[in-house]
Design a protein around this motif. Structure first.
Motif, short mmCIF file in Angstrom:
data_model
loop_
_atom_site.label_atom_id
_atom_site.label_comp_id
_atom_site.label_asym_id
_atom_site.label_seq_id
_atom_site.Cartn_x
_atom_site.Cartn_y
_atom_site.Cartn_z
N PRO A 46 0.83 -1.20 0.00
CA PRO A 46 0.00 0.00 0.00
C PRO A 46 0.86 1.25 0.00
CG PRO A 46 0.08 -0.99 2.17
CD PRO A 46 0.76 -1.95 1.25
N PRO A 47 0.30 2.36 -0.48
CA PRO A 47 1.09 3.60 -0.49
C PRO A 47 1.38 4.04 0.94
CG PRO A 47 -1.21 4.04 -1.03
CD PRO A 47 -1.05 2.56 -1.02
N PRO A 48 2.54 4.68 1.16
CA PRO A 48 2.87 5.11 2.52
C PRO A 48 1.94 6.21 3.00
CG PRO A 48 4.43 6.00 0.92
CD PRO A 48 3.56 5.04 0.18
N ALA A 49 1.77 6.30 4.31
CA ALA A 49 0.94 7.35 4.88
C ALA A 49 1.58 8.71 4.61
CB ALA A 49 0.77 7.12 6.37
N GLU A 50 0.74 9.73 4.57
CA GLU A 50 1.24 11.08 4.30
C GLU A 50 1.89 11.63 5.57
OE1 GLU A 50 -1.79 13.51 2.71
OE2 GLU A 50 -2.07 12.30 0.92
N ARG A 51 3.15 11.39 5.71
CA ARG A 51 3.90 11.87 6.86
C ARG A 51 5.35 12.03 6.44
NH1 ARG A 51 3.08 6.97 10.93
NH2 ARG A 51 0.96 7.23 10.15
N GLU A 52 6.18 12.46 7.37
CA GLU A 52 7.58 12.64 7.06
C GLU A 52 8.20 11.30 6.65
OE1 GLU A 52 9.44 15.37 6.90
OE2 GLU A 52 7.60 16.53 7.21
N PRO A 53 9.02 11.30 5.58
CA PRO A 53 9.66 10.04 5.17
C PRO A 53 10.58 9.51 6.26
CG PRO A 53 10.64 11.89 4.02
CD PRO A 53 9.43 12.43 4.75
N VAL A 54 10.62 8.19 6.35
CA VAL A 54 11.47 7.54 7.34
C VAL A 54 12.55 6.76 6.62
CG1 VAL A 54 11.56 5.83 9.21
CG2 VAL A 54 9.57 7.34 8.96
N THR A 55 13.79 7.00 6.98
CA THR A 55 14.90 6.29 6.38
C THR A 55 15.04 4.92 7.02
OG1 THR A 55 16.07 8.35 5.94
CG2 THR A 55 17.38 6.31 5.92
N GLN A 56 14.95 3.88 6.22
CA GLN A 56 15.06 2.52 6.72
C GLN A 56 16.51 2.06 6.65
OE1 GLN A 56 12.67 0.77 8.07
NE2 GLN A 56 11.01 2.21 7.65
N PRO A 57 17.00 1.38 7.69
CA PRO A 57 18.36 0.86 7.61
C PRO A 57 18.46 -0.24 6.56
CG PRO A 57 17.21 0.00 9.54
CD PRO A 57 16.31 1.06 8.94
N ALA A 58 19.64 -0.40 6.01
CA ALA A 58 19.86 -1.45 5.01
C ALA A 58 19.63 -2.81 5.65
CB ALA A 58 21.28 -1.37 4.46
N PRO A 59 19.03 -3.76 4.92
CA PRO A 59 18.81 -5.08 5.50
C PRO A 59 20.13 -5.77 5.83
CG PRO A 59 18.39 -5.08 3.12
CD PRO A 59 18.58 -3.66 3.54
N VAL A 60 20.10 -6.51 6.91
CA VAL A 60 21.29 -7.22 7.35
C VAL A 60 21.14 -8.70 6.96
CG1 VAL A 60 22.67 -7.92 9.35
CG2 VAL A 60 21.63 -5.63 9.27
N GLU A 61 22.18 -9.23 6.34
CA GLU A 61 22.16 -10.64 5.95
C GLU A 61 22.21 -11.50 7.21
OE1 GLU A 61 22.03 -13.77 3.21
OE2 GLU A 61 22.06 -11.63 2.72
N VAL A 62 21.21 -12.36 7.37
CA VAL A 62 21.12 -13.24 8.53
C VAL A 62 21.75 -14.58 8.18
CG1 VAL A 62 19.53 -14.41 10.11
CG2 VAL A 62 19.01 -12.10 9.29
N ALA A 63 22.48 -15.13 9.12
CA ALA A 63 23.12 -16.43 8.87
C ALA A 63 22.05 -17.50 8.62
CB ALA A 63 23.99 -16.81 10.06
N VAL A 64 22.28 -18.31 7.62
CA VAL A 64 21.38 -19.41 7.30
C VAL A 64 21.85 -20.64 8.06
CG1 VAL A 64 20.46 -20.87 5.46
CG2 VAL A 64 20.90 -18.43 5.03
N THR A 65 20.96 -21.23 8.86
CA THR A 65 21.30 -22.43 9.62
C THR A 65 20.36 -23.56 9.24
OG1 THR A 65 19.89 -21.75 11.47
CG2 THR A 65 22.20 -21.07 11.54
N PHE A 66 20.84 -24.78 9.44
CA PHE A 66 20.09 -25.95 8.97
C PHE A 66 20.66 -27.21 9.61
CE2 PHE A 66 23.66 -24.97 6.32
CZ PHE A 66 24.30 -26.19 6.13
N PRO A 67 19.85 -28.26 9.77
CA PRO A 67 20.38 -29.55 10.19
C PRO A 67 20.92 -30.31 8.99
CG PRO A 67 18.01 -29.69 9.97
CD PRO A 67 18.38 -28.26 9.67
N GLN A 68 21.79 -31.26 9.22
CA GLN A 68 22.27 -32.09 8.12
C GLN A 68 21.17 -32.98 7.58
OE1 GLN A 68 25.41 -31.71 6.75
NE2 GLN A 68 25.43 -29.98 8.15
N THR A 69 20.31 -33.46 8.47
CA THR A 69 19.19 -34.31 8.08
C THR A 69 17.90 -33.57 8.33
OG1 THR A 69 20.44 -36.31 8.61
CG2 THR A 69 18.04 -36.53 8.45
N GLY A 70 17.22 -33.22 7.28
CA GLY A 70 15.98 -32.46 7.40
C GLY A 70 14.76 -33.35 7.50
N SER A 71 13.62 -32.72 7.66
CA SER A 71 12.36 -33.43 7.86
C SER A 71 11.76 -33.97 6.57
CB SER A 71 11.35 -32.48 8.51
OG SER A 71 11.04 -31.41 7.60
N GLY A 72 12.18 -33.43 5.43
CA GLY A 72 11.53 -33.80 4.17
C GLY A 72 10.17 -33.14 4.01
#
Length: 262
Positions: A46-72
């Motif tokens: 949706p379009p942003p509300a009519e208010r002062e623009p807000v600067t968003q921080p750059a997204p941070v890459e999150v570590a990807v974790t996983f088990p060796q044997t998954g559930s399928g």
């Protein structure tokens, strides 16, 4: 991430084999039920509300974790109306992510896959192919899986190495260990490696075989097995890196597959 997904609607539990395409058989998941990750891939915020623009921080890459044997168990993401490419045969693909994987959401993963396969340097650049991400209940020509190493072995068949990614029939299997960690001494960023692994394995589904490095210092053909070695070439994730087709001599090296699955 949680083992089920709930957003605007309840999680839908589907039968193990989703509807297949009459033109191509579609492989079923490795094991276990299929759940649908709810969320509209084509929705417009949706379009942003009519208010002062807000600067968003750059997204941070999150570590990807996983088990060796998954559930399928697999989360399939909704499809998109967008078609990558202007002409050529239309190939439809589904996207599925194993539920045990944390650090990347199914919607985020699907968006990255669509961006890679829709890149103007990718497979659609030559006019032979168009590509479209479809939902789990729509006909598809192949399915892209983000799988744990053990599920990678089930989906890929053959010798279970737990290390590489593969294409097996209509399965395009991305090993989450490589998605998370790339490979040692690759010489490029994790994002470039991810572009390579998606484009390389999809290239197999589009009928392309392995290729060799055409000369020291030159870009590696995307169909070279860059996971196992570059042989003097430099990393390259695209079949049309400068808008023109780029390939190497057909063939493959006898590179050993590293032991372990990390």
């Amino acid at each position: 991430m949680p083992k089920t997904v709930s957003r605007a609607a309840a999680v839908a539990v589907l039968v193990l084999a989703v509807a297949g395409c009459e033109r191509q058989p579609v492989a079923a998941p490795a094991a276990g039920p299929v759940v649908t990750a709810i969320g509209d891939a084509t929705s417009i915020p949706p379009p942003p509300a009519e208010r002062e623009p807000v600067t968003q921080p750059a997204p941070v890459e999150v570590a990807v974790t996983f088990p060796q044997t998954g559930s399928g168990q697999w989360m399939f993401t909704p499809g998109s109306d967008e078609v990558a490419g202007a002409r050529g045969r239309l190939m439809r693909y589904r996207i599925a992510m194993e539920t045990d994987i944390d650090g990347v959401g199914p919607a985020e993963f699907a968006a990255r896959i669509r961006a890679i396969l829709g890149d103007p340097r990718g497979w659609t650049a030559g006019g032979q192919w168009r590509l479209q991400h479809v939902g789990p209940d729509e006909p598809a020509d192949f399915t892209i899986y983000l799988a744990t190493p053990s599920s990678r072995n089930k989906l890929c068949g053959g010798t279970p190495d737990g290390y590489t990614s593969c294409r097996n029939g209509s399965n395009v299997v991305l090993n989450v260990a490589r998605w998370a960690n790339a490979v040692p001494n690759y010489g490029a960023s994790l994002e470039v490696y991810r572009q390579y692994m998606v484009t390389h394995e999809t290239g197999h589904r589009l009928g392309r075989g392995h290729e060799l490095c055409p000369g020291p210092g030159r870009p590696a053909p995307v169909m070279e097995q860059q996971t196992l070695g570059l042989h003097g070439c430099v990393p390259n994730p695209w079949p049309f890196p400068d808008g023109r087709a780029y390939a190497g001599p057909p063939g493959e090296y006898d590179d050993p597959i590293p032991a372990g699955t990390s």
